[in-house]
Scaffold this motif. Structure first.
Motif, mmCIF file in Angstrom:
data_model
loop_
_atom_site.group_PDB
_atom_site.id
_atom_site.type_symbol
_atom_site.label_atom_id
_atom_site.label_comp_id
_atom_site.label_asym_id
_atom_site.label_seq_id
_atom_site.Cartn_x
_atom_site.Cartn_y
_atom_site.Cartn_z
ATOM 1 N N LEU A 1 -0.503 2.514 4.214
ATOM 2 C CA LEU A 1 -1.133 2.005 2.993
ATOM 3 C C LEU A 1 -2.633 1.828 3.123
ATOM 4 C CD1 LEU A 1 1.379 -0.803 1.939
ATOM 5 C CD2 LEU A 1 1.402 1.607 1.331
ATOM 6 N N VAL A 2 -3.209 2.269 4.223
ATOM 7 C CA VAL A 2 -4.591 1.883 4.532
ATOM 8 C C VAL A 2 -5.568 2.224 3.406
ATOM 9 C CG1 VAL A 2 -5.069 4.025 5.815
ATOM 10 C CG2 VAL A 2 -6.378 1.934 6.310
ATOM 11 N N TYR A 3 -5.408 3.373 2.746
ATOM 12 C CA TYR A 3 -6.366 3.743 1.702
ATOM 13 C C TYR A 3 -6.054 3.102 0.350
ATOM 14 C CZ TYR A 3 -8.054 6.743 5.328
ATOM 15 O OH TYR A 3 -8.549 7.187 6.519
ATOM 16 N N SER A 4 -4.930 2.380 0.289
ATOM 17 C CA SER A 4 -4.683 1.521 -0.862
ATOM 18 C C SER A 4 -5.440 0.204 -0.732
ATOM 19 C CB SER A 4 -3.181 1.248 -1.012
ATOM 20 O OG SER A 4 -2.476 2.427 -1.345
ATOM 21 N N SER A 5 -6.082 -0.015 0.415
ATOM 22 C CA SER A 5 -6.880 -1.224 0.621
ATOM 23 C C SER A 5 -7.973 -1.367 -0.426
ATOM 24 C CB SER A 5 -7.516 -1.217 2.017
ATOM 25 O OG SER A 5 -6.545 -1.151 3.041
ATOM 26 N N LEU A 6 -8.412 -0.249 -0.997
ATOM 27 C CA LEU A 6 -9.486 -0.290 -1.986
ATOM 28 C C LEU A 6 -9.067 -0.987 -3.273
ATOM 29 C CD1 LEU A 6 -12.394 0.861 -1.544
ATOM 30 C CD2 LEU A 6 -10.681 1.604 0.115
ATOM 31 N N TYR A 7 -7.767 -1.231 -3.461
ATOM 32 C CA TYR A 7 -7.333 -2.037 -4.592
ATOM 33 C C TYR A 7 -8.033 -3.400 -4.593
ATOM 34 C CZ TYR A 7 -3.317 0.885 -6.082
ATOM 35 O OH TYR A 7 -2.507 1.887 -6.588
ATOM 36 N N SER A 8 -8.324 -3.924 -3.398
ATOM 37 C CA SER A 8 -8.891 -5.273 -3.331
ATOM 38 C C SER A 8 -10.331 -5.339 -3.820
ATOM 39 C CB SER A 8 -8.798 -5.826 -1.899
ATOM 40 O OG SER A 8 -9.604 -5.090 -0.999
ATOM 41 N N PHE A 9 -10.961 -4.184 -4.073
ATOM 42 C CA PHE A 9 -12.307 -4.192 -4.662
ATOM 43 C C PHE A 9 -12.294 -4.801 -6.065
ATOM 44 C CE2 PHE A 9 -15.750 -1.535 -2.593
ATOM 45 C CZ PHE A 9 -15.269 -1.748 -1.312
ATOM 46 N N LEU B 1 -10.086 2.872 -7.105
ATOM 47 C CA LEU B 1 -11.119 2.113 -7.800
ATOM 48 C C LEU B 1 -11.106 2.344 -9.308
ATOM 49 C CD1 LEU B 1 -14.148 2.638 -5.371
ATOM 50 C CD2 LEU B 1 -12.795 0.558 -5.646
ATOM 51 N N VAL B 2 -10.786 3.552 -9.727
ATOM 52 C CA VAL B 2 -10.959 3.895 -11.149
ATOM 53 C C VAL B 2 -9.649 4.048 -11.918
ATOM 54 C CG1 VAL B 2 -13.142 5.040 -10.642
ATOM 55 C CG2 VAL B 2 -11.065 6.406 -10.777
ATOM 56 N N ARG B 3 -8.518 4.029 -11.229
ATOM 57 C CA ARG B 3 -7.243 4.200 -11.920
ATOM 58 C C ARG B 3 -6.269 3.094 -11.537
ATOM 59 N NH1 ARG B 3 -6.560 10.850 -11.427
ATOM 60 N NH2 ARG B 3 -7.941 11.318 -13.188
ATOM 61 N N ARG B 4 -5.255 2.932 -12.341
ATOM 62 C CA ARG B 4 -4.171 1.998 -12.051
ATOM 63 C C ARG B 4 -2.859 2.580 -12.533
ATOM 64 N NH1 ARG B 4 -6.973 0.095 -9.023
ATOM 65 N NH2 ARG B 4 -7.536 -2.082 -8.597
ATOM 66 N N GLY B 5 -1.787 2.218 -11.802
ATOM 67 C CA GLY B 5 -0.447 2.573 -12.202
ATOM 68 C C GLY B 5 0.269 1.372 -12.773
ATOM 69 N N LEU B 6 1.546 1.520 -12.999
ATOM 70 C CA LEU B 6 2.325 0.384 -13.475
ATOM 71 C C LEU B 6 2.288 -0.749 -12.465
ATOM 72 C CD1 LEU B 6 5.487 2.139 -14.989
ATOM 73 C CD2 LEU B 6 3.426 1.335 -16.172
ATOM 74 N N LEU B 7 2.292 -0.378 -11.170
ATOM 75 C CA LEU B 7 2.220 -1.347 -10.086
ATOM 76 C C LEU B 7 1.071 -0.978 -9.162
ATOM 77 C CD1 LEU B 7 6.029 -1.530 -9.145
ATOM 78 C CD2 LEU B 7 4.802 -2.921 -10.820
ATOM 79 N N SER C 1 -21.641 -9.888 4.279
ATOM 80 C CA SER C 1 -21.895 -10.453 2.953
ATOM 81 C C SER C 1 -20.840 -10.063 1.937
ATOM 82 C CB SER C 1 -23.269 -10.003 2.436
ATOM 83 O OG SER C 1 -23.305 -8.590 2.264
ATOM 84 N N LEU C 2 -19.975 -9.097 2.309
ATOM 85 C CA LEU C 2 -18.894 -8.696 1.408
ATOM 86 C C LEU C 2 -17.715 -9.631 1.615
ATOM 87 C CD1 LEU C 2 -17.869 -6.584 -0.678
ATOM 88 C CD2 LEU C 2 -16.858 -5.359 1.254
ATOM 89 N N GLU C 3 -17.271 -10.257 0.573
ATOM 90 C CA GLU C 3 -16.208 -11.247 0.652
ATOM 91 C C GLU C 3 -15.015 -10.795 -0.177
ATOM 92 O OE1 GLU C 3 -16.834 -15.837 0.544
ATOM 93 O OE2 GLU C 3 -16.462 -15.199 -1.527
ATOM 94 N N GLY C 4 -13.818 -10.933 0.400
ATOM 95 C CA GLY C 4 -12.598 -10.673 -0.346
ATOM 96 C C GLY C 4 -11.936 -9.341 -0.066
ATOM 97 N N PHE C 5 -12.542 -8.493 0.774
ATOM 98 C CA PHE C 5 -11.917 -7.201 1.077
ATOM 99 C C PHE C 5 -10.802 -7.403 2.087
ATOM 100 C CE2 PHE C 5 -11.608 -3.305 3.671
ATOM 101 C CZ PHE C 5 -11.166 -2.435 2.682
#
Length: 529
Positions: A514-522, A80-86, A503-507
């Motif tokens: 990769l399951v915990y990389s799913s949070l990228y979609s937030f 949620l708070v960081r990003r890499g090159l990809l 009510s949450l849309e787009g997750f």
């Protein structure tokens, strides 16, 4: 939604789908990835006026260490708070993040990344090629304990001809290098990666604006995020809820709108709960880690005996209620091209054979061991009881040592255990992920005192070999050494679930490693009326 477009794919490289990933082949001539945005589908309903998401998190991540696997909750926060090159897109493919595009040389040794313009960290500092270089060099140092240390150790040179260009040179091709860079643990960090409260700082879509120790995080959109105009949520109120039933009740009562690490025992009830969506997918591999430094566990025949003694069918039934898949070979998912069914079934439940092996090793009269587990997550205590019972049947007395998940991590990292229920690291479905199970410093995801020399050359060769028959032979050979030496006892692939309000849309939940990389979609989710 993030969509990737690969320019000139036929000229760029040959590709092969492997567990949802795209592997870079050594024969590639060039690769360039560009980002195209597609709007979230809003046809079903309108956005809610209040875009505050209440999130029940299964553990409190404390003192998050750069590049180090500290469990699922920490990885969720990092995504949620960081990003890499990809990063990973919703299909589990490496996609642009801080880098808008990259090219790979024909020999697979040089990666040239172009950073997006005017990047900043959430603390306001500029993010340039120098930050990428510094972060990657940090990952490469063994003493820093990075999950992908061995991959970054293969980087021989990092050139930064200007603030927006990074040229990474590898000593040998790495088939899964883009997947390594897409993992949340490979995110780029500022010189001070934690703020004064110990919260992680990064360049992701959100930033932690308030931290109440032992209670909660408050996250708000990062105004300097490169894709800030796509972020819909106004805030995320993340409450630490280590008790699974507390999380489930909080969701069904409407106290929270999203929870992680849903226990399998609640799958059916949540599937029947109005207004709630349950996403359960194949999860990570489980394993019984071993302290290999001294005593009975230093003997391979004793470890083989333990592998024959444990009943994986029972472990799967009590640990996942049958949603997982038992298996005893290398921790490679069965839907992966490199899964070896014969090796996975090698250690059948055979108490007599286990007793014979113990006798051959000189331990026919049995011995005692401590088994570290946790009561914080469903499946751990249940599996520990099965292990205790199965080993008692062959003369090994097991004492259970339980506590919260932080205690398990601490004991695992320090080697303060005989047996420990955990799992090998697996943040990508490419078998390169196996490296972290065998190579690196002390960690709760790796057996203590493992003989790295037995596996290092084959792991390196596998990481460098393009997908195909030759690579398959390498991992088969590695699997045979694993079955003979048994550095840890794999139990099979588990199950993982998120549950959230309709009510949450787009997750999007990505299955497997990769399951915990799913949070990228937030990055683009929103709440609807």
């Amino acid at each position: 939604m993030v969509k990737t477009t690969r320019r000139d794919p036929s000229a760029a490289r040959s590709t092969r789908s492997l567990g949802g990933k795209v592997a870079v082949l050594a024969t590639a001539t060039a690769l360039a990835i560009s980002l195209a945005s597609c709007a979230t589908d809003t046809s079903s309903s309108g956005a809610a006026s209040d875009q505050t998401l209440s999130y029940g998190l299964s553990a409190e991540p404390t003192d998050i260490k750069t590049g180090v696997d500290q469990g699922s909750a920490a990885k969720e926060v990092v995504a949620l708070v960081r990003r890499g090159l990809l990063q990973y897109d919703s299909d589990g493919q490496p996609a642009p993040a801080l880098a808008s595009e990259f090219e790979v040389s024909e020999d697979g040794l040089n990666y040239t990344f172009t950073l997006r313009p005017e990047l900043k960290f959430s603390n306001g500092d500029s993010l340039t090629s120098a930050d990428v270089k510094r972060t990657f060099e940090y990952f490469a140092e063994p003493e820093n304990g990075a999950t992908y240390q061995s991959q970054f150790a293969g980087v021989t040179k990092i050139d930064t001809p200007d603030d927006s260009t990074v040229i990474v040179t590898l000593d040998t091709p790495q088939t899964a290098f883009p997947q390594v860079l897409a993992d949340p643990l490979s995110a780029i960090v500022p010189e001070d990666p934690l703020d004064s409260e110990g919260s992680p700082v990064g360049a992701g879509p959100f930033m932690i604006t308030e931290y109440s120790k032992g209670v909660s995080f408050t996250l708000e959109p990062n105004p300097d995020f490169y894709n800030a105009d796509k972020v819909e949520l106004d805030s995320i109120e993340m409450t630490f809820m280590p008790d699974a039933q507390t999380r489930v009740k909080a969701l069904t009562s409407g106290q929270v709108q999203f929870i992680d690490y849903v226990p399998a025992s609640d799958y059916q009830s949540l599937e029947q709960t109005d207004g709630v969506t349950l996403d359960h997918v194949p999860g990570l591999y489980g394993a019984l880690l071993l302290n290999l430094t001294e005593g009975p566990l230093a003997e391979p025949k004793v470890r083989q005996a333990i592998a024959y003694a444990v009943d994986r069918e029972s472990l799967n039934e009590v640990g996942t209620l049958g949603y997982g898949v038992p298996g005893g070979g290398l921790p490679i998912p069965e839907d992966n091209d490199y899964f070896d069914e014969k090796q996975a079934k090698h250690f059948s439940h055979d108490p007599k054979k286990a007793k014979d092996l113990l006798a051959e090793a000189g331990y026919g009269d049995g011995f005692s061991l401590d088994l570290v587990t946790t009561s914080q997550y469903f499946g751990y205590t249940e599996r520990a009881q099965v292990v205790k019972s199965d080993l008692a049947e062959v003369g090994i007395d097991v004492k259970l040592v339980t506590g919260d998940y932080a205690n398990l991590i601490s004991k695992g990292d320090s080697g303060d255990y005989d047996l420990l229920l955990s799992g090998p690291p697996a943040a990508m479905s490419d078998p390169t992920a196996l490296t972290g199970a065998f190579i690196g410093g002390p960690s709760f995801v790796r057996s203590y005192g493992i003989n790295e020399d037995l596996y290092a050359s084959l792991l390196m060769e596998g990481a460098q070999t393009p997908n195909g028959e030759e690579r398959e032979k390498i991992y088969h050979e590695l699997g045979e050494i694993f079955l003979e030496n048994v550095p840890f006892v794999t139990t099979g692939q588990g199950t993982t679930a998120f549950a959230y309000s309709d009510s949450l849309e787009g997750f999007t939940t990505i299955g497997g490693a990769l399951v915990y990389s799913s949070l990228y979609s937030f990055e683009t989710v929103r709440l609807t009326d």
